[in-house]
Design an enzyme around this catalytic site. Structure first.
Site, PDB file in Angstrom:
ATOM      1  N   GLU A   1       0.841  -1.200   0.000  1.00  0.00           N
ATOM      2  CA  GLU A   1       0.000   0.000   0.000  1.00  0.00           C
ATOM      3  C   GLU A   1       0.875   1.249   0.000  1.00  0.00           C
ATOM      4  OE1 GLU A   1      -3.601   0.425   2.614  1.00  0.00           O
ATOM      5  OE2 GLU A   1      -2.414   2.085   3.449  1.00  0.00           O
TER       6      GLU A   1
ATOM      7  N   THR B   1      -3.967   4.890  -1.257  1.00  0.00           N
ATOM      8  CA  THR B   1      -4.993   5.309  -0.307  1.00  0.00           C
ATOM      9  C   THR B   1      -5.724   6.566  -0.761  1.00  0.00           C
ATOM     10  OG1 THR B   1      -3.423   6.613   0.990  1.00  0.00           O
ATOM     11  CG2 THR B   1      -3.700   4.312   1.613  1.00  0.00           C
TER      12      THR B   1
ATOM     13  N   ARG C   1     -15.672   2.128   3.892  1.00  0.00           N
ATOM     14  CA  ARG C   1     -16.629   3.134   4.356  1.00  0.00           C
ATOM     15  C   ARG C   1     -15.960   4.501   4.415  1.00  0.00           C
ATOM     16  NH1 ARG C   1     -18.232   3.915  10.499  1.00  0.00           N
ATOM     17  NH2 ARG C   1     -16.298   5.139  10.267  1.00  0.00           N
TER      18      ARG C   1
END
Length: 313
Positions: free
Chosen positions: A32, A63, A122
């Site tokens: 990531e 991200t 979310r």
């Protein structure tokens, strides 16, 4: 002090067994990154991307800031990775501060750019400490986002899992129900929030299996290069920091090189124990630094391969 024969035998076995020498290298890894804020950070990011690219990760993700605050930079970074490297880029996408139409448009732009993998979350509210509230006309949660993305295109979708329970969940059973809803909506796998001890993951894996979930749960590994930062992040996401870790980093504030060595040792040992427990996929939160992730992968038998020049063109 008296040591039993059994303890001596166990110690001898542990000393004789090679720590990493016989690891088969049959591990899938992924990494990531976060989108850079300035030119210097951009240089650091691309150095990390190029260093880790030869390890042939299954994917790399980028991200998305709270409230969609890095949307343009995330898109530019993902599109460039997809365009200029041999890597499969995955874009983070959240439900925060956007309507369904706006989120769908972002997803369409990713599909048009050749991106086939979304990390659907979310997301966190833009104001620190605020409670999440779905945007008027937006997706109400990650499960709804997964379902919405699947209606658009056959994306591969990863979602988040929380071995120590999401701070907003009333209990672990409700949290696992939420994970099941995301997977039932069409997600392929779950990637966990970082944790610090292997038993944390193994206990969670057992609970998830008992709930009838068969999808892959990939451990997320965060090398602890800055202990104060990890304590802060752990508090935000409900991750327990063991007392032994605080003792290990005590007194190292002015010794960055020593901190780096200890961080590498801890993350490598955590990874090795997970591997010994049957884990064959690991996701590294690189913080846009390649050295630790590269070293850990090497210890676990993952070796550099020639990069496909055509794919990276």
């Amino acid at each position: 002090m008296t040591i039993s024969v059994n303890q001596l035998e166990e110690a001898q076995i542990a000393l004789k067994a090679p720590l990493y020498a016989d690891v088969a290298g049959d591990l899938d890894v992924s990494f990531e990154f976060f989108p850079p804020k300035n030119e210097k950070m951009e240089e650091q990011l691309w150095d990390a991307v190029r260093t880790l690219e030869p390890l042939a990760p299954s994917f790399v993700s980028v991200t998305y800031g709270a409230g969609g605050s890095t949307r343009e930079r995330t898109h530019a970074t993902v599109a460039r990775i997809q365009r200029e490297t041999s890597l499969a880029a995955a874009a983070h996408l959240t439900c925060v501060e956007a309507t369904k139409a706006e989120i769908d448009q972002v997803a369409e732009e990713y599909w048009a750019a050749g991106v086939r993998h979304i990390v659907a979350l979310r997301g966190d509210p833009p104001a620190s400490g605020a409670k999440f509230a779905s945007h008027p006309g937006g997706y109400e949660n990650a499960a709804a986002l997964v379902a919405g993305l699947k209606r658009l295109h056959p994306f591969e979708i990863s979602v988040a899992a929380y071995p120590e329970c999401h701070p907003d969940s009333p209990d672990m059973a409700a949290d696992i129900d939420n994970l099941k809803a995301k997977l039932d909506a069409g997600a392929t796998r779950a990637i966990t929030q970082f944790f610090h001890e292997p038993e944390t993951f193994f206990r969670y894996r057992d609970k998830v299996a008992a709930a009838g979930i068969t999808a892959e749960i990939v451990p997320g590994i965060m090398p602890v290069t800055n202990f104060a930062s990890v304590v802060r992040m752990s508090a935000m996401c409900g991750t327990e920091v063991p007392a032994w870790m605080a003792r290990l980093f005590d007194g190292l504030e002015e010794h960055p090189a020593a901190r780096q060595l200890i961080a590498a040792t801890l993350a490598a040992e955590l990874s090795r124990k997970l591997y010994a427990g049957g884990v064959k996929s690991l996701h590294f939160y690189t913080l846009n630094r390649a050295e630790l992730a590269f070293a850990i992968c090497h210890l676990l038998g993952v070796r550099s391969k020639p990069v496909n020049a055509a794919a990276a063109a």
